[in-house]
Design a protein around this motif. Structure first.
Motif, PDB file in Angstrom:
ATOM      1  N   THR A   1       0.756  -1.175   0.058  1.00 10.51           N
ATOM      2  CA  THR A   1       0.042  -0.146   0.256  1.00 10.51           C
ATOM      3  C   THR A   1       0.696   1.084  -0.043  1.00 10.51           C
ATOM      4  O   THR A   1       0.243   2.499  -0.001  1.00 10.51           O
ATOM      5  CB  THR A   1      -0.994  -0.163   1.301  1.00 10.51           C
ATOM      6  N   GLY A   2       2.163   1.067   0.066  1.00 12.77           N
ATOM      7  CA  GLY A   2       2.921   2.368   0.091  1.00 12.77           C
ATOM      8  C   GLY A   2       2.875   3.254   1.391  1.00 12.77           C
ATOM      9  O   GLY A   2       3.025   4.669   0.969  1.00 12.77           O
ATOM     10  N   GLU A   3       2.427   2.616   2.346  1.00 11.08           N
ATOM     11  CA  GLU A   3       2.142   3.678   3.502  1.00 11.08           C
ATOM     12  C   GLU A   3       3.278   3.547   4.532  1.00 11.08           C
ATOM     13  O   GLU A   3       4.004   2.260   4.582  1.00 11.08           O
ATOM     14  CB  GLU A   3       1.169   3.387   4.185  1.00 11.08           C
ATOM     15  N   THR A   4       3.504   4.156   5.232  1.00 15.07           N
ATOM     16  CA  THR A   4       4.544   4.248   6.608  1.00 15.07           C
ATOM     17  C   THR A   4       3.613   4.414   7.582  1.00 15.07           C
ATOM     18  O   THR A   4       2.942   5.540   7.694  1.00 15.07           O
ATOM     19  CB  THR A   4       5.770   4.918   6.282  1.00 15.07           C
ATOM     20  N   TRP A   5       3.830   3.592   8.835  1.00 12.33           N
ATOM     21  CA  TRP A   5       3.257   3.917   9.997  1.00 12.33           C
ATOM     22  C   TRP A   5       4.328   4.059  11.092  1.00 12.33           C
ATOM     23  O   TRP A   5       5.595   3.394  11.096  1.00 12.33           O
ATOM     24  CB  TRP A   5       2.183   2.483  10.420  1.00 12.33           C
ATOM     25  N   ILE A   6       4.031   4.999  12.015  1.00 13.23           N
ATOM     26  CA  ILE A   6       4.794   5.129  13.290  1.00 13.23           C
ATOM     27  C   ILE A   6       4.104   4.616  14.260  1.00 13.23           C
ATOM     28  O   ILE A   6       3.134   5.095  14.603  1.00 13.23           O
ATOM     29  CB  ILE A   6       5.269   6.645  13.223  1.00 13.23           C
TER      30      ILE A   6
ATOM     31  N   ILE B   1      -0.809   5.017  16.539  1.00  9.06           N
ATOM     32  CA  ILE B   1      -0.381   4.684  15.347  1.00  9.06           C
ATOM     33  C   ILE B   1      -0.446   6.239  14.519  1.00  9.06           C
ATOM     34  O   ILE B   1      -1.493   6.600  14.329  1.00  9.06           O
ATOM     35  CB  ILE B   1      -1.146   3.726  14.522  1.00  9.06           C
ATOM     36  N   THR B   2       0.695   6.692  13.758  1.00 10.85           N
ATOM     37  CA  THR B   2       0.616   7.490  12.843  1.00 10.85           C
ATOM     38  C   THR B   2       0.743   7.091  11.479  1.00 10.85           C
ATOM     39  O   THR B   2       1.695   6.179  11.256  1.00 10.85           O
ATOM     40  CB  THR B   2       1.688   9.001  13.307  1.00 10.85           C
ATOM     41  N   ARG B   3      -0.190   7.165  10.571  1.00 12.90           N
ATOM     42  CA  ARG B   3      -0.106   6.793   9.205  1.00 12.90           C
ATOM     43  C   ARG B   3       0.262   7.784   8.271  1.00 12.90           C
ATOM     44  O   ARG B   3      -0.306   8.981   8.298  1.00 12.90           O
ATOM     45  CB  ARG B   3      -1.580   6.268   8.774  1.00 12.90           C
ATOM     46  N   ILE B   4       1.411   7.435   7.331  1.00  9.62           N
ATOM     47  CA  ILE B   4       1.712   8.379   6.453  1.00  9.62           C
ATOM     48  C   ILE B   4       1.426   7.798   5.208  1.00  9.62           C
ATOM     49  O   ILE B   4       1.917   6.645   4.685  1.00  9.62           O
ATOM     50  CB  ILE B   4       3.205   8.734   6.569  1.00  9.62           C
ATOM     51  N   GLU B   5       0.699   8.215   4.009  1.00  6.81           N
ATOM     52  CA  GLU B   5       0.335   7.857   2.912  1.00  6.81           C
ATOM     53  C   GLU B   5       1.251   8.132   2.048  1.00  6.81           C
ATOM     54  O   GLU B   5       2.139   9.178   2.121  1.00  6.81           O
ATOM     55  CB  GLU B   5      -1.053   8.081   2.361  1.00  6.81           C
ATOM     56  N   ASN B   6       1.273   7.737   0.569  1.00  4.23           N
ATOM     57  CA  ASN B   6       2.130   8.210  -0.385  1.00  4.23           C
ATOM     58  C   ASN B   6       3.345   8.080  -0.544  1.00  4.23           C
ATOM     59  O   ASN B   6       4.307   9.087  -0.787  1.00  4.23           O
ATOM     60  CB  ASN B   6       1.510   9.732  -0.830  1.00  4.23           C
ATOM     61  N   MET B   7       4.182   6.990   0.001  1.00  2.00           N
ATOM     62  CA  MET B   7       5.382   6.994   0.253  1.00  2.00           C
ATOM     63  C   MET B   7       5.981   6.648  -1.106  1.00  2.00           C
ATOM     64  O   MET B   7       7.324   6.833  -1.276  1.00  2.00           O
ATOM     65  CB  MET B   7       6.077   5.978   1.415  1.00  2.00           C
TER      66      MET B   7
ATOM     67  N   ASP C   1       5.833   3.816  -4.603  1.00  2.00           N
ATOM     68  CA  ASP C   1       5.379   2.487  -5.474  1.00  2.00           C
ATOM     69  C   ASP C   1       6.320   1.451  -4.906  1.00  2.00           C
ATOM     70  O   ASP C   1       7.445   1.275  -5.415  1.00  2.00           O
ATOM     71  CB  ASP C   1       5.443   2.458  -6.977  1.00  2.00           C
ATOM     72  N   ARG C   2       5.644   0.515  -3.992  1.00  2.00           N
ATOM     73  CA  ARG C   2       6.554  -0.548  -3.623  1.00  2.00           C
ATOM     74  C   ARG C   2       7.656  -0.461  -2.825  1.00  2.00           C
ATOM     75  O   ARG C   2       8.810  -0.871  -3.398  1.00  2.00           O
ATOM     76  CB  ARG C   2       6.542  -1.650  -4.697  1.00  2.00           C
ATOM     77  N   PRO C   3       7.641   0.100  -1.782  1.00  2.00           N
ATOM     78  CA  PRO C   3       8.937   0.327  -0.802  1.00  2.00           C
ATOM     79  C   PRO C   3       9.414  -1.181  -0.557  1.00  2.00           C
ATOM     80  O   PRO C   3       8.596  -2.011  -0.081  1.00  2.00           O
ATOM     81  CB  PRO C   3       8.301   1.030   0.365  1.00  2.00           C
ATOM     82  N   TYR C   4      10.758  -1.374  -0.632  1.00  2.00           N
ATOM     83  CA  TYR C   4      11.243  -2.728  -0.607  1.00  2.00           C
ATOM     84  C   TYR C   4      12.239  -2.650   0.855  1.00  2.00           C
ATOM     85  O   TYR C   4      12.293  -3.635   1.338  1.00  2.00           O
ATOM     86  CB  TYR C   4      11.963  -3.206  -1.701  1.00  2.00           C
ATOM     87  N   ASP C   5      12.522  -1.620   1.057  1.00  2.00           N
ATOM     88  CA  ASP C   5      13.267  -1.680   2.492  1.00  2.00           C
ATOM     89  C   ASP C   5      13.593  -0.177   3.108  1.00  2.00           C
ATOM     90  O   ASP C   5      13.240   0.544   2.249  1.00  2.00           O
ATOM     91  CB  ASP C   5      14.574  -2.453   2.278  1.00  2.00           C
TER      92      ASP C   5
ATOM     93  N   THR D   1      16.119  10.794  10.489  1.00  2.00           N
ATOM     94  CA  THR D   1      15.604  10.550   8.978  1.00  2.00           C
ATOM     95  C   THR D   1      15.422   9.119   8.797  1.00  2.00           C
ATOM     96  O   THR D   1      16.250   8.385   8.958  1.00  2.00           O
ATOM     97  CB  THR D   1      16.761  11.296   8.151  1.00  2.00           C
ATOM     98  N   TYR D   2      14.017   8.628   8.178  1.00  2.00           N
ATOM     99  CA  TYR D   2      13.765   7.192   7.692  1.00  2.00           C
ATOM    100  C   TYR D   2      13.467   7.411   6.295  1.00  2.00           C
ATOM    101  O   TYR D   2      12.859   8.240   5.764  1.00  2.00           O
ATOM    102  CB  TYR D   2      12.556   7.178   8.451  1.00  2.00           C
ATOM    103  N   ILE D   3      14.456   6.648   5.427  1.00  2.00           N
ATOM    104  CA  ILE D   3      14.353   6.448   4.220  1.00  2.00           C
ATOM    105  C   ILE D   3      13.936   5.028   3.489  1.00  2.00           C
ATOM    106  O   ILE D   3      14.535   4.301   4.182  1.00  2.00           O
ATOM    107  CB  ILE D   3      15.841   6.906   3.552  1.00  2.00           C
ATOM    108  N   THR D   4      13.195   5.249   2.495  1.00  2.00           N
ATOM    109  CA  THR D   4      12.589   3.991   2.338  1.00  2.00           C
ATOM    110  C   THR D   4      13.027   4.008   0.703  1.00  2.00           C
ATOM    111  O   THR D   4      12.978   4.996  -0.178  1.00  2.00           O
ATOM    112  CB  THR D   4      11.014   3.728   2.007  1.00  2.00           C
ATOM    113  N   GLY D   5      13.513   2.539   0.164  1.00  2.00           N
ATOM    114  CA  GLY D   5      14.075   2.700  -1.232  1.00  2.00           C
ATOM    115  C   GLY D   5      12.454   2.255  -1.879  1.00  2.00           C
ATOM    116  O   GLY D   5      11.714   1.367  -1.209  1.00  2.00           O
TER     117      GLY D   5
END
Lengths: 100, 381
Positions: free
Chosen positions: B161-166, B176-182, B184-188, B197-201
Motif C-alpha cells: 500500500t506504500g504507507e509508512t506507520w509510526i 499509530i500515525t499513518r503516512i500515505e503516498n510513500m 510504489d512498492r517500498p522494499y526496505d 531521517t527514515y528513508i525507504t527505497g
C-alpha cells in the motif's frame, strides 16, 4: 540418504537431457530464487513456489515466466543467465521436486 | 577412552564458562541460514566459540541485541523469534509468532521487541523479557523496513500500500500515525543513526522517500525522483538492503535499483551529490564506521566481488573477489576490520580495511548475516 537424493536428481537430468549440473540448478533455486521466494520456497516478497501452490501451471508456462520474468513485478527475466533447458528443468523441479 | 576424555573436556569447558564472567563486548553472532544455527564468534580472537542450534528457518534472518549485550533476538523467515543467551550459549526462549517474517527491531529502552511479517502482514510487539505479545498491529500488507526510533517508537512500511506507520509505544496502548503516498512498492528502509531521517527505497519507481521524524507531522519527501531516467533498466536478481549509511561530512550513499551504481545524497538537503558506477546491482553499500570508505557487494551472478569506494573522491579504490556468494559485511565498531560472509565457500573472511590484507577466516555453514554486539547501542540496528 544424500547419495539417494543425488541419484534421483541425476536420473531426472537424464530424462530432461541437456542439463549439465542439476545440483547447481537446485542450489540456484533454493539460494538465489530463495532470496525473494524463501529458502524453502514458501514465499517471501515473492509468492509461494511450493508444488501445491503451482500445480495449476504447466511446465511451459513456468519455464516462460522464469525466462522472461513478469513485467511490472520484481520477477526478473533469467534468460541472460540460464538456458531454455535449464529453465524447463527448474519448472519441472518446482512442480515435482523428487522427480524433476 | 576417547568419548570419556571428550566428555571430561566438555564438562571442564562448561564449568569454566560458568565460573568466569563472560565479557560480551567483542562477541558476535553469525547466521547459518541453511541449518537453523548461529555461530558465536570472538572479534578479538578472530575465532568461533560455539554453535547454537534449533532456530528454525533462518533464510533472510537478522537479529538485534539487548542493551546489556547478553541476549540476541533472532528473527527467522519462518516467523520464529528466538532469544539467544550468548553468555550461557543457549536458547533462552523461542516463539513462532507468525507464518512468514522479514525482520525486527528493539525499542530504545530495550523492553520491547517488534517483528515485521509478510504473512499475516503487520507488526507484532513482544515483551523482551518474556516474549509475550504486548501488541498486534495488522497492516493488510507485507511489512518491511521496521526500525526503532527514539521515544519508544517503531517505524515500518507497507510493500503493497506504500504507507509508512509510526507506532508510538510510550503509553499504555500503541498510538499509530499513518503516512500515505510513500511511493510504489517500498522494499526496505533505514533510519539514520541520530534517529531523525527514515528513508525507504522503492522498487516500483526510480527514487526514494524520506521522512523527517523530528517533525510533528512528517510528510513524504521525494529523494532523487527519476534517478534512472534515460538509462536502461537492468534485471534485479536480488533486492538491495538499506542498512548502514555513509557520512562523509554530510552524505548518504544508497544502492540504486535496476542500475549498477550507488547514489550519493546530501543528508541535509536530500539532493543528489553524485553517483559511482559499480560492478553490478549493489546489495549492501555499507560505510566503515568512520565514514571514509563504503564497501559494496552485489547481486547474483556477480556476488563473488567486493568494491571499496573512497567517500572523499567517490571513486573505487579497491576491488577483489573473496569467493562465491558474499552475502553480508560487518565492520568492527571502530572500523579496523571488516568481516565478510562468503556463503558458498563456507567461510567468514576477515580483512584489514586499511591494507585490504586478509587476516583470517572462520568456518561456517552457508553463513549469511554477521552481527557484532556493538549494534546494541546503535539506533536502527
Amino acid at each position: 540418504m544424500h547419495k539417494f537424493a543425488a541419484l534421483m536428481v541425476v536420473a531426472g537430468v537424464a530424462h530432461a537431457g541437456g542439463v549439465t549440473d542439476p545440483d547447481a540448478l537446485a542450489r540456484l533455486v533454493h539460494q538465489d530464487c530463495g532470496s525473494c521466494h524463501g529458502l524453502t520456497l514458501k514465499g517471501g516478497l515473492g509468492p509461494d513456489l511450493r508444488p501445491e501452490s503451482l500445480d495449476h501451471y504447466s511446465v511451459d508456462v513456468l519455464r516462460d515466466v522464469i525466462l522472461d520474468g513478469v513485467p511490472g513485478t520484481p520477477m526478473p527475466p533469467w534468460r541472460p543467465l540460464i538456458t531454455t533447458e535449464e529453465a524447463e528443468w527448474i519448472a519441472r523441479y518446482l512442480l515435482k521436486p523428487e522427480t524433476p | 577412552m576417547k568419548p570419556l576424555a571428550l566428555g571430561l573436556l566438555a564438562s571442564l569447558f562448561i564449568s569454566a564458562a560458568h565460573a568466569e564472567p563472560t565479557a560480551t563486548g567483542d562477541l558476535g553472532l553469525v547466521i547459518e541460514r541453511a541449518t537453523g544455527t548461529v555461530v558465536l564468534v570472538d572479534q578479538s580472537d578472530r575465532a568461533a566459540l560455539a554453535r547454537i542450534e534449533g532456530l528454525g528457518d533462518l533464510s533472510h534472518a537478522s537479529l538485534v541485541y539487548s542493551p546489556d549485550e547478553r541476549f540476541a533476538y533472532v528473527f527467522g523467515r519462518d516467523g520464529g523469534l528466538t532469544k539467544v543467551d550468548i553468555v550461557t550459549r543457549t536458547i533462552a526462549n523461542r516463539v513462532v509468532q507468525a507464518g512468514n517474517a522479514i525482520g525486527g527491531a528493539i525499542s530504545d529502552d530495550g523492553k520491547l521487541v517488534a517483528v515485521s511479517n509478510y504473512e499475516p502482514g503487520g507488526v507484532r510487539i513482544f515483551d523482551a523479557d518474556t516474549l509475550e505479545m504486548v501488541a498486534d498491529i495488522p497492516t493488510d500488507s507485507k511489512t518491511i523496513g521496521l526500525v526503532d526510533a527514539p521515544g519508544r517508537r517503531f517505524v515500518f512500511t507497507m510493500w503493497d500500500t506504500g504507507e509508512t506507520w509510526i507506532a508510538d509505544m510510550s503509553g499504555a496502548e500503541p498510538r499509530i500515525t499513518r503516512i500515505e503516498n510513500m511511493g510504489d512498492r517500498p522494499y526496505d528502509a533505514l533510519i539514520t543513526a541520530n534517529g531523525r531521517t527514515y528513508i525507504t527505497g522503492l522498487f516500483g519507481e526510480d527514487g526514494l522517500t524520506a521522512l523527517d521524524l523530528w517533525s510533528d507531522t512528517p510528510e513524504p519527501i521525494r529523494v532523487l525522483p527519476g534517478y534512472g531516467r534515460g538509462q536502461e533498466e537492468m534485471p534485479v536478481y536480488k533486492m538491495p538492503h538499506l542498512e548502514g549509511w555513509a557520512l562523509t561530512g554530510s552524505e548518504f550513499v544508497l544502492p540504486a535499483v535496476g542500475h549498477h551504481e550507488v547514489l550519493w545524497v546530501d543528508a541535509a538537503t536530500l539532493t543528489e551529490t553524485g553517483r559511482t558506477q559499480t560492478h553490478g546491482q549493489p546489495v549492501f553499500a555499507m560505510a566503515r564506521p568512520d565514514g571514509r570508505q563504503v564497501w559494496v557487494n552485489f547481486a547474483h551472478p556477480l556476488n563473488d566481488t567486493i568494491q571499496v569506494i573512497d567517500t572523499v573522491t567517490k571513486e573505487i579504490i579497491h576491488e577483489f573477489k573473496p569467493g562465491p556468494a558474499v552475502l553480508h559485511m560487518e565492520f568492527t565498531p571502530r572500523g579496523h576490520e571488516v568481516w565478510l560472509s562468503v556463503r558458498d565457500a563456507g567461510k567468514i573472511m576477515i580483512y584489514d580495511t586499511q591494507t585490504f590484507e586478509k587476516l583470517g577466516e572462520i568456518d561456517a555453514d552457508s553463513p549469511s548475516g554477521i552481527f557484532f554486539t556493538a549494534r546494541a547501542h546503535r539506533t536502527g540496528l
